[in-house]
Design a protein around this motif. Structure first.
Motif, PDB file in Angstrom:
ATOM      1  N   LEU A  37     -28.449  17.401  11.321  1.00 59.27           N
ATOM      2  CA  LEU A  37     -27.278  17.753  11.006  1.00 59.27           C
ATOM      3  C   LEU A  37     -27.197  18.559   9.393  1.00 59.27           C
ATOM      4  O   LEU A  37     -26.740  19.399   9.022  1.00 59.27           O
ATOM      5  CB  LEU A  37     -26.496  16.504  10.847  1.00 59.27           C
ATOM      6  N   ARG A  41     -26.416  22.862   8.475  1.00 62.46           N
ATOM      7  CA  ARG A  41     -24.914  22.948   7.546  1.00 62.46           C
ATOM      8  C   ARG A  41     -25.308  24.477   7.147  1.00 62.46           C
ATOM      9  O   ARG A  41     -25.777  25.382   6.608  1.00 62.46           O
ATOM     10  CB  ARG A  41     -25.101  22.032   5.841  1.00 62.46           C
ATOM     11  N   TYR A  86     -20.229  23.967   7.131  1.00 61.84           N
ATOM     12  CA  TYR A  86     -20.006  23.708   8.511  1.00 61.84           C
ATOM     13  C   TYR A  86     -21.016  23.751   9.330  1.00 61.84           C
ATOM     14  O   TYR A  86     -22.239  24.382   8.564  1.00 61.84           O
ATOM     15  CB  TYR A  86     -19.292  25.009   9.115  1.00 61.84           C
ATOM     16  N   ASP A  88     -22.935  23.839  12.901  1.00 61.09           N
ATOM     17  CA  ASP A  88     -22.342  23.228  14.870  1.00 61.09           C
ATOM     18  C   ASP A  88     -24.277  22.973  15.366  1.00 61.09           C
ATOM     19  O   ASP A  88     -25.325  23.048  15.434  1.00 61.09           O
ATOM     20  CB  ASP A  88     -22.780  25.221  15.002  1.00 61.09           C
ATOM     21  N   ILE A  89     -23.763  21.610  16.013  1.00 62.97           N
ATOM     22  CA  ILE A  89     -24.832  20.547  16.667  1.00 62.97           C
ATOM     23  C   ILE A  89     -25.206  20.927  17.813  1.00 62.97           C
ATOM     24  O   ILE A  89     -25.620  20.257  18.036  1.00 62.97           O
ATOM     25  CB  ILE A  89     -23.781  19.401  15.434  1.00 62.97           C
ATOM     26  N   VAL A  94     -21.444  13.995  17.787  1.00 63.92           N
ATOM     27  CA  VAL A  94     -22.227  14.112  16.884  1.00 63.92           C
ATOM     28  C   VAL A  94     -23.415  12.394  16.903  1.00 63.92           C
ATOM     29  O   VAL A  94     -24.261  12.131  16.861  1.00 63.92           O
ATOM     30  CB  VAL A  94     -21.928  13.558  15.128  1.00 63.92           C
ATOM     31  N   LEU A 163     -17.850  19.940  11.820  1.00 64.78           N
ATOM     32  CA  LEU A 163     -18.629  20.244  12.402  1.00 64.78           C
ATOM     33  C   LEU A 163     -18.047  20.507  14.017  1.00 64.78           C
ATOM     34  O   LEU A 163     -16.974  21.088  14.264  1.00 64.78           O
ATOM     35  CB  LEU A 163     -19.067  18.750  12.991  1.00 64.78           C
ATOM     36  N   ASN A 164     -18.724  21.356  14.842  1.00 57.41           N
ATOM     37  CA  ASN A 164     -18.561  22.261  15.906  1.00 57.41           C
ATOM     38  C   ASN A 164     -17.629  21.196  17.010  1.00 57.41           C
ATOM     39  O   ASN A 164     -16.295  21.377  17.426  1.00 57.41           O
ATOM     40  CB  ASN A 164     -19.415  23.336  16.631  1.00 57.41           C
ATOM     41  N   THR A 165     -17.782  20.026  16.489  1.00 58.99           N
ATOM     42  CA  THR A 165     -17.255  18.621  17.671  1.00 58.99           C
ATOM     43  C   THR A 165     -15.711  19.162  16.740  1.00 58.99           C
ATOM     44  O   THR A 165     -14.921  17.993  17.885  1.00 58.99           O
ATOM     45  CB  THR A 165     -18.048  17.354  17.645  1.00 58.99           C
TER      46      THR A 165
END
Length: 350
Positions: A37, A41, A86, A88-89, A94, A163-165
């Motif tokens: 994670l 970033r 930001y 995007d995982i 997560v 996060l993208n989530t």
């Protein structure tokens, strides 16, 4: 799940110091997930200046930065690098948290960290690992519940990213969770999950109310908030009745039967509420119709129990955030029994 409320912390440093509640394999899993994670970033300021970045992404991130500035300037929350990055995982959650309780108890199985204390869940960056852990606990006769988590706080150990989530949520929900997670950085009391989550939930709700007022916005979903409050009240009432049942001296077979009868009652009361006040449409249908057990009810007691107490304390502080945080910190220093007594008194208006 109940409005994506399962926002948690998984600090890497605490994981590396963890002892007695897991294995080195679990430490490695947590460390690897957190490292992944951190490596994903990127500064939001750079993304906003990038002409090739997705316009919709830029719009959501710009809004998040407005809320981030508001959090520190108006709510006196920490002014640091969190939520100015930001990541995007490339997955919908997560982490996945596993909750567990005994068959006849609403007390969670605790997992203890030397720095942050004991918490009522165990987090995994892999859904497969989480499912495996839940299956093992179930084999031990425990009630288990697995919930996906879109965001968590590292309590200031690292600069937490958007996060993208989190971007699957509405604008209001995104803003609210930024406030919630920063509240965890503002104050965290080891070994008292209900205190921490209720505090952060109050900051989230009052912060969002003030945000709307500052922006001149109407509440975009007042009916949804009312449904949320009514639904939580139903579940909390069911928890109270179950606690009374489990405190009785009934034989296990009768207690087991009473437990299933209580879940049936909860479903019936929900459906009656939905037909009577919600026009036959319920946003919690999937949750209520899925299998039910003690562990599934845990988040409601954690997130809502002391919100009225913190609301009362905020008024006592003259609605001044700095004074409010000082008084909350003083509560947090009390021994656990005294802290609960004080919160009970605040909730009752005494």
């Amino acid at each position: 799940m109940f409005d994506a409320l399962l926002c948690r912390w998984v600090p890497l440093a605490a994981a590396l110091l963890l002892s007695g509640c897991s294995t080195l394999d679990y430490y490695s899993h947590l460390a690897g997930g957190q490292l992944q994670l951190l490596q994903a970033r990127e500064p939001i300021a750079e993304l906003l200046e990038n002409p090739s970045a997705d316009p919709e992404l830029k719009q959501r991130l710009a809004l998040a930065q407005q809320a981030r500035d508001f959090a520190s300037a108006q709510l006196s929350l920490p002014d640091n690098g969190s939520y100015r990055l930001y990541a995007d995982i490339q997955r919908p959650f997560v982490v996945w948290n596993v909750f567990a309780t005994p068959e006849f108890s609403l007390s969670p199985e605790l997992h203890c960290f030397p720095i942050a204390g004991c918490v009522a869940y165990r987090g995994f960056y892999s859904q497969g690992r989480a499912r495996g852990a839940a299956a093992l606990l179930k084999q031990q006769g425990l009630d288990t519940y697995l919930g996906g988590v879109e965001a968590y706080s590292t309590l200031g150990w690292f600069d937490d990213p958007i996060l993208n989530t989190m971007l699957r949520w509405s604008d209001e929900r995104l803003i609210a969770v930024i406030f919630h997670e920063l509240a965890h950085q503002q104050l965290y009391v080891a070994n008292d999950t209900a205190f921490n989550e209720s505090f952060a939930s109050f900051v989230e709700r009052e912060g969002l109310r003030q945000w709307r007022a500052k922006q001149g916005l109407l509440h975009v979903d007042p009916q949804g908030e009312r449904q949320r409050e009514q639904f939580a009240a139903l579940v909390l009432a069911s928890r109270t009745r179950l606690q009374q049942l489990y405190a009785s001296d009934l034989p296990a077979a009768q207690m087991r039967s009473g437990k299933q009868a209580e879940f049936a009652r909860l479903r019936a009361e929900y459906r009656a509420l939905r037909e009577r006040e919600w026009g036959g449409r319920g946003r919690y249908d999937d949750w209520i119709n899925a299998p039910m057990n003690n562990a599934k009810l845990l988040p409601f007691g954690l997130y809502d129990q002391w919100v009225p107490a913190f609301a009362a304390l905020f008024e006592q502080a003259g609605r001044d955030w700095s004074r409010f945080y000082q008084q909350v910190e003083a509560l947090g220093r009390l021994p656990a029994a005294e802290r609960q007594q004080a919160l009970t008194g605040l909730s009752a208006g005494t």
